[in-house]
Write an enzyme that holds these catalytic residues in place. Structure first.
Site, PDB file in Angstrom:
ATOM      1  N   ASP A  42       1.043  -5.312  -0.739  1.00  0.00           N
ATOM      2  CA  ASP A  42       1.872  -4.129  -1.045  1.00  0.00           C
ATOM      3  C   ASP A  42       0.935  -2.983  -1.432  1.00  0.00           C
ATOM      4  OD1 ASP A  42       1.061  -5.285  -3.493  1.00  0.00           O
ATOM      5  OD2 ASP A  42       2.834  -4.562  -4.542  1.00  0.00           O
TER       6      ASP A  42
ATOM      7  N   ASP B 148      -4.730  -2.921  -4.045  1.00  0.00           N
ATOM      8  CA  ASP B 148      -4.792  -3.674  -2.790  1.00  0.00           C
ATOM      9  C   ASP B 148      -5.623  -2.954  -1.739  1.00  0.00           C
ATOM     10  OD1 ASP B 148      -3.106  -5.305  -4.202  1.00  0.00           O
ATOM     11  OD2 ASP B 148      -1.514  -5.351  -2.707  1.00  0.00           O
TER      12      ASP B 148
END
Length: 158
Positions: A27, A32
């Protein structure tokens, strides 16, 4: 003497290197983004089968766009990106725009020019890989909510 590794090392080396097959389920917010770029930088050890997106830090539309932008920024055009789950299975989506900003990558000005989304669903892609590589190990690197993984287990429990 140090040997400089390049992305073609695995192709040009006389030694046969067994790359670890992974799927990155993510996500993408700022955290990330770093994880994706780290994996892209380890392509002499990893075979990244695909990037599957899930809503989490921001809604799915933005996590998907962010994954495409990060791939493009990293020069990764041969790893497909898939759209996955837009909401958790049993509750309302709670995002983290207060941490990552409205886009999930606030503070950067990344443009998306070439990288395109694969039309296949993320859950179907994960199942397809599990079937195709059933005699091998495929690691799912789950960086965000586990909704896509839960849907895989519901759809194909074996």
């Amino acid at each position: 003497m140090k040997r400089k590794l390049d992305h073609n090392f695995r192709k040009s080396s006389a030694r046969k290197i067994k790359l670890k097959k992974i799927i990155i389920d993510t996500d993408p917010g700022q955290d990330d983004a770093i994880a994706l770029m780290t994996a892209f930088g380890a392509r002499n050890e990893l075979q990244i089968l695909g990037v599957t997106c899930v809503a989490g830090n921001v809604p799915l539309k933005l996590t998907t766009i962010n994954a495409l932008k990060i791939c493009e920024l990293s020069g990764i055009f041969d790893v497909p990106v898939f759209r996955g789950s837009a909401a958790p299975l049993k509750r309302k989506l709670t995002t983290a725009e207060h941490v990552h900003g409205k886009t999930g990558l606030d503070g950067t000005d990344l443009l998306l020019k070439k990288k395109k989304l694969d039309p296949k669903d993320a859950v179907d892609f994960i199942i397809e890989c599990a079937t195709k590589f059933k005699e091998e190990k495929v690691t799912i690197c789950a960086l965000g909510p586990l909704t896509n993984i839960a849907k895989v287990l519901i759809k194909k429990p074996d």
